[in-house]
Design a protein around this motif. Structure first.
Motif, short mmCIF file in Angstrom:
data_model
loop_
_atom_site.label_atom_id
_atom_site.label_comp_id
_atom_site.label_asym_id
_atom_site.label_seq_id
_atom_site.Cartn_x
_atom_site.Cartn_y
_atom_site.Cartn_z
N LEU A 19 1.00 -1.10 -0.06
CA LEU A 19 -0.11 0.19 -0.21
C LEU A 19 1.03 1.37 0.15
N LEU A 20 1.50 1.45 0.92
CA LEU A 20 2.88 2.32 0.66
C LEU A 20 3.93 2.31 -0.61
N GLU A 21 4.52 1.54 -0.95
CA GLU A 21 5.75 1.08 -1.68
C GLU A 21 5.43 1.48 -3.36
N GLY A 22 3.77 0.90 -3.26
CA GLY A 22 3.19 0.46 -4.83
C GLY A 22 3.31 2.09 -5.56
N GLU A 23 3.03 3.14 -5.16
CA GLU A 23 3.22 4.71 -5.90
C GLU A 23 4.40 5.01 -5.44
N ASN A 24 4.33 5.90 -6.03
CA ASN A 24 5.67 7.40 -5.52
C ASN A 24 4.69 8.06 -4.85
N ALA A 26 6.01 11.54 -1.02
CA ALA A 26 7.53 11.48 -0.55
C ALA A 26 8.28 10.85 0.19
N ASP A 27 9.05 11.03 0.58
CA ASP A 27 9.84 10.58 2.32
C ASP A 27 9.38 9.63 2.75
N ARG A 28 9.72 8.28 1.73
CA ARG A 28 9.29 6.91 2.26
C ARG A 28 9.83 6.29 3.17
N LEU A 63 2.38 13.40 5.82
CA LEU A 63 1.01 14.24 6.58
C LEU A 63 -0.15 13.90 5.39
N ALA A 64 -0.31 14.99 5.10
CA ALA A 64 -0.42 15.91 3.98
C ALA A 64 -0.52 14.43 2.93
N VAL A 65 0.12 14.10 2.18
CA VAL A 65 0.59 13.30 1.01
C VAL A 65 -0.34 12.03 1.98
N LEU A 66 -0.02 11.93 2.97
CA LEU A 66 -0.63 10.13 3.39
C LEU A 66 -2.40 10.57 3.05
N LEU A 71 -4.89 7.20 2.66
CA LEU A 71 -4.43 5.92 4.21
C LEU A 71 -3.96 7.21 5.20
N LEU A 72 -5.02 7.71 5.59
CA LEU A 72 -5.27 8.89 6.75
C LEU A 72 -6.20 9.34 7.33
N HIS A 73 -7.22 9.54 8.14
CA HIS A 73 -8.22 10.37 8.89
C HIS A 73 -7.91 11.73 9.12
N ALA A 74 -8.28 12.94 8.74
CA ALA A 74 -8.57 13.63 9.52
C ALA A 74 -9.24 14.34 10.24
N GLU A 75 -9.28 14.49 11.25
CA GLU A 75 -10.43 15.28 11.58
C GLU A 75 -10.41 16.35 13.00
N PRO A 76 -11.24 17.57 12.76
CA PRO A 76 -10.69 18.34 14.60
C PRO A 76 -10.98 17.79 15.62
N ASP A 77 -9.95 18.18 16.64
CA ASP A 77 -10.31 17.73 17.80
C ASP A 77 -11.85 18.24 18.51
N ALA A 78 -12.15 17.68 19.34
CA ALA A 78 -13.42 17.92 19.67
C ALA A 78 -13.78 19.27 20.26
#
Length: 259
Positions: A19-24, A26-28, A63-66, A71-78
């Motif tokens: 999942l991580l290495e199959g695509e180009n 940023a810094d792996r 973080l933005a790339v992932l 691969l990541l979910h981002a949400e505001p602190d409650a």
């Protein structure tokens, strides 16, 4: 577990890395380190940068790339909307970076059962527990019965409340907000989720301290019910508190059968 994700002879063993290495991207190396940091409990960019030892700007870029790759979910602190918290979207990735990555050499040299015995506690705390907490948040907004909260739930996210001076912060696993009599964004509940722990009065007392701290900070907690979500169940004193209407209890049966 031993026949599949801990077995180098099975394709699933390699799937998370694919999942991580199959695509180009940023810094792996930093991508892997970032995922390890999140799997170990870091959730904010600052916490992740501290755990990885990298610059905040570099971590923010990864973080933005992932996140863009899903691969990541981002949400505001409650309770601090300007603070973004990250979580790994795919449980297999969380498993890879919390369990498999640190034990990679051992898995290729030892019996999987021996490795699993050493890694099981980490799996429970770093993979199963966060996934359980997310299931609890999903339940609160999508499957809870109409009378579960005092209003209509709309969001359920994590949050952290500063503790009293000299005390650690008070983490909330399930902070539910919704609409009450036409008022949006009302805090309906603060909850703790414990995957591998029987919950009892100390958990309720912690939630009460959290509500007190929130109230002192100016948050309207008049509609907020304390809630305990447990994978193992609840002690007799907490069950008695539920009978008095002092706390909402949600076990695995309730999670999977609604209401």
């Amino acid at each position: 577990m031993c026949r599949t994700v801990l077995n180098p002879r099975v394709p699933l063993y390699w799937e998370a890395r694919t999942l991580l290495e199959g695509e180009n991207h940023a810094d792996r190396a930093l991508s892997h380190s970032t995922l390890v940091a999140i799997a170990a409990g870091g959730s904010t960019p600052g916490e992740i940068a501290e755990r990885t030892g990298a610059q905040l700007t570099d971590v923010s870029h990864v973080l933005a790339v992932l996140r863009n790759r899903g691969l990541l979910h981002a949400e505001p602190d409650a309770f601090r909307p300007a603070l973004t918290r990250y979580r790994i979207a795919e449980p297999l990735l969380a498993f890879e970076h919390a369990v498999a990555w640190p034990h990679r050499a051992a898995m290729e040299q030892e019996e999987p059962a021996d490795v699993w015995q050493r890694a099981r506690a980490t799996f429970d705390s770093a993979v199963a527990a966060p996934r359980f907490a997310q299931l609890c948040r999903d339940w609160a907004t999508a499957h809870a019965g109409p009378d579960t909260f005092t209003g209509d739930p709309e969001t359920a996210v994590r949050g952290a409340v500063p503790g009293p001076p000299g005390h650690p912060r008070l983490d909330v696993d399930v902070a539910v907000r919704g609409t009450v009599e036409g008022r949006p964004g009302v805090l309906l509940s603060v909850g703790l989720a414990r995957w591998n722990e029987t919950m009892d009065t100390p958990h309720l007392e912690r939630l009460r301290r959290t509500l007190t701290a929130l109230g002192a900070a100016g948050v309207d907690v008049s509609e907020a019910a304390p809630a305990c979500y447990s994978g193992l169940g609840f002690g007799p004193e907490l069950r008695a508190a539920e009978a008095r209407g002092d706390v909402l209890l949600v076990d695995v049966d309730r999670l999977y059968h609604g209401a």
